[in-house]
Design an enzyme around this catalytic site. Structure first.
Site, PDB file in Angstrom:
ATOM      1  CG  ASN A 210      -0.212  -0.046   2.503  1.00 27.87           C
ATOM      2  OD1 ASN A 210       0.500   0.886   2.842  1.00 27.87           O
ATOM      3  ND2 ASN A 210      -0.350  -1.139   3.240  1.00 27.87           N
ATOM      4  CG  ASP A 279      -7.266  -5.159   6.429  1.00 22.87           C
ATOM      5  OD1 ASP A 279      -6.755  -5.045   7.554  1.00 22.87           O
ATOM      6  OD2 ASP A 279      -7.861  -4.226   5.856  1.00 22.87           O
ATOM      7  N   PRO A 305      -3.672 -11.740  10.780  1.00 20.71           N
ATOM      8  CG  PRO A 305      -1.724 -12.172  11.972  1.00 20.71           C
ATOM      9  CD  PRO A 305      -2.347 -12.348  10.623  1.00 20.71           C
ATOM     10  CG  PHE A 323      -2.052   5.927  13.793  1.00 22.96           C
ATOM     11  CD1 PHE A 323      -1.421   5.789  15.019  1.00 22.96           C
ATOM     12  CD2 PHE A 323      -1.907   7.124  13.101  1.00 22.96           C
ATOM     13  CE1 PHE A 323      -0.667   6.818  15.540  1.00 22.96           C
ATOM     14  CE2 PHE A 323      -1.152   8.157  13.614  1.00 22.96           C
ATOM     15  CZ  PHE A 323      -0.531   8.007  14.836  1.00 22.96           C
ATOM     16  CE  LYS A 337     -10.981   0.799  11.610  1.00 25.20           C
ATOM     17  NZ  LYS A 337     -10.374   1.293  10.376  1.00 25.20           N
ATOM     18  CE  LYS A 341      -8.442  -2.364  14.551  1.00 30.93           C
ATOM     19  NZ  LYS A 341      -7.415  -2.937  13.704  1.00 30.93           N
TER      20      LYS A 341
HETATM   21  O1  C5P Z   1      -8.804  -2.041  11.200  1.00 31.74           O
HETATM   22  P1  C5P Z   1      -7.815  -1.096  10.674  1.00 31.74           P
HETATM   23  O2  C5P Z   1      -6.805  -1.735   9.749  1.00 31.74           O
HETATM   24  O3  C5P Z   1      -8.353   0.152  10.065  1.00 31.74           O
HETATM   25  O4  C5P Z   1      -7.057  -0.619  11.981  1.00 31.74           O
HETATM   26  C1  C5P Z   1      -5.971   0.201  11.948  1.00 31.74           C
HETATM   27  C2  C5P Z   1      -5.138   0.021  13.179  1.00 31.74           C
HETATM   28  O5  C5P Z   1      -4.945  -1.370  13.465  1.00 31.74           O
HETATM   29  C3  C5P Z   1      -3.752   0.559  12.984  1.00 31.74           C
HETATM   30  O6  C5P Z   1      -3.292   0.968  14.252  1.00 31.74           O
HETATM   31  C4  C5P Z   1      -2.980  -0.639  12.468  1.00 31.74           C
HETATM   32  O7  C5P Z   1      -1.595  -0.539  12.713  1.00 31.74           O
HETATM   33  C5  C5P Z   1      -3.605  -1.770  13.236  1.00 31.74           C
HETATM   34  N1  C5P Z   1      -3.659  -3.044  12.517  1.00 31.74           N
HETATM   35  C6  C5P Z   1      -2.945  -4.130  12.985  1.00 31.74           C
HETATM   36  N2  C5P Z   1      -3.023  -5.343  12.354  1.00 31.74           N
HETATM   37  C7  C5P Z   1      -3.783  -5.493  11.262  1.00 31.74           C
HETATM   38  C8  C5P Z   1      -4.529  -4.407  10.772  1.00 31.74           C
HETATM   39  C9  C5P Z   1      -4.441  -3.200  11.418  1.00 31.74           C
HETATM   40  O8  C5P Z   1      -2.238  -3.982  13.980  1.00 31.74           O
HETATM   41  N3  C5P Z   1      -3.832  -6.677  10.666  1.00 31.74           N
END
Ligand code: C5P
Length: 396
Positions: A210, A279, A305, A323, A337, A341
């Site tokens: 990305n 993801d 994960p 973030f 979110k 989380k």
């Molecule tokens: O769910 P989303 O990807 O938008 O969440 C973003 C946050 O979760 C960020 O802090 C990112 O570093 C963390 N994240 C993570 N592991 C993933 C996806 C996102 O730690 N697989």
């Protein structure tokens, strides 16, 4: 009184047109209660006079290695011994070359070599000089030697050209120095930061990634170091220099990032997940280059994960900060979110206004509601985020 009152700075000026900005900079320091002692090279005196700097700092200015006003004629030793920091602003290409090679043939370079205190430099030069292989080599050497680089920035230059090499503005340099000399908000804390994109291989040469540059995560690591923390930076592929003092671990895929983080999470006090983690990963990564075919090619993706959620679900989790880069409905998505989380603090921004840029604006969401951090350089935003985290930890 400010938290900087009584701090002692040695401000060095070298020869460059940006030297005129050192006048405004000295004023900012003095206004904040910092004791400013100015040392100028001969070339600096061609751009701004010692009289100006003397009037603004309220102290005699030093230019000569053989200055008899200093005890035992030891200006090169004495002038830095009672200081907390040396800042050379502007730092010319020539001065940085001298520093990189340990040369000491005038008062300022000799002072720097004989110092016991941290040294920061604010480079200021033409873009070609900044990008010249010799300067690139010197800058790398300065970083290795633990010298703090403040800037430069990109933009219009006095010579009429445009590019990297502009000295940071006085306000930005002031903030950077304030962060170094101010209270150590995270002293002794172990901080784990993820940064950058991840890369999910499809075959030996291709992958899914990305547009994250890593700049925000690296700025957060830098701000945490400035605040006195021990920082481990788990980084996806980026082209950025490691902030001086951080332990950096390079990873590629989300699963590698997960393993690197989980190995350290329990021993950390704070976990700040800035990385833009993929993801999904590719199922059945090929160990050879996929050949071009005639029909459609299907790639199967399986979920990665969620590193942050996994850390937050630990029995005794570190203080977790997430973030969220959204493209729409920032508030609603960010709050959802944070709850999902189960983390105390989430920093949200609009992806299209943050990715790859040097500045950012963040909205922080915590139990108390939301707090806006207005658009500023990523390092300035990172410092405010660290201050917010320190404030939340204090109240716990
Ligand atoms: O769910 P989303 O990807 O938008 O969440 C973003 C946050 O979760 C960020 O802090 C990112 O570093 C963390 N994240 C993570 N592991 C993933 C996806 C996102 O730690 N697989």
């Amino acid at each position: 009184m400010t938290s900087l009152s009584g701090k002692r700075l040695l401000l060095g000026l070298t020869g460059g047109i940006a030297a005129y900005k050192a006048a405004a900079l000295a004023r900012l320091f003095v206004k904040a209660g910092i004791d400013v002692r100015v040392v100028m090279t001969e070339a600096a005196c061609r751009f701004i006079t010692p009289v100006t700097m003397q009037a603004l700092s309220g102290q005699p200015v030093y230019t000569d290695l053989w200055d008899a006003r200093v005890r035992d004629n030891m200006a090169h030793i004495e002038l830095s011994r009672d200081r907390d920091l040396i800042l050379v602003a502007p730092a010319s290409a020539d001065f940085m070359a001298k520093l990189a090679n340990g040369e000491a043939n005038d008062l300022l370079s000799t002072l720097c070599l004989a110092r016991r205190i941290p040294l920061a430099v604010a480079p200021a030069m033409n873009v070609e000089m900044w990008e010249n292989a010799a300067t690139v080599r010197n800058v790398a050497r300065l970083r290795e030697d633990g010298i703090i680089l403040m800037g430069p920035a990109a933009g219009d230059q006095a010579c009429g050209e445009t590019g990297m090499g502009r000295m940071l503005e006085p306000e930005e340099l002031f903030e950077a120095v304030a962060a170094l000399l101010g209270p150590r908000l995270l002293k002794g804390k172990k901080v784990l930061v993820t940064a950058g994109p991840t890369y999910e291989p499809i075959d030996t040469v291709r992958g899914i990634t990305n547009q994250s540059s890593g700049k925000m995560g690296y700025a957060v690591a830098q701000a945490a170091i400035e605040a006195g923390a021990e920082v481990t930076l788990v980084s996806g592929p980026t082209a950025l220099a490691t902030p001086a003092g951080a332990v950096r671990m390079d990873v590629r895929s989300a699963r590698e990032m997960h393993d690197a983080v989980m190995a350290r999470a329990k021993a950390s006090d704070i976990f700040i997940a800035v990385a833009a983690v993929a993801d999904y990963h590719v199922v059945g990564e090929k160990s050879h280059k996929i050949k071009r075919g005639t029909g459609n090619l299907f790639i199967e993706l399986a979920p990665n994960p969620d590193i942050l959620a996994t850390v937050a679900a630990l029995k005794k989790p570190p203080f977790c900060v997430g973030f969220a880069a959204e493209t729409e409905n920032l508030r609603a998505n960010a709050q959802a979110k944070r709850k999902h989380k189960k983390i105390p603090l989430l920093a949200a921004n609009l992806a299209q206004e943050a990715f790859g840029r040097d500045d950012n604006a963040l909205t922080l969401f915590d139990d108390k509601g939301q707090h806006e951090l207005k658009r500023a350089a990523k390092i300035a935003i990172a410092r405010q985020l660290i201050a917010h985290i320190a404030g939340m930890l204090k109240k716990r």
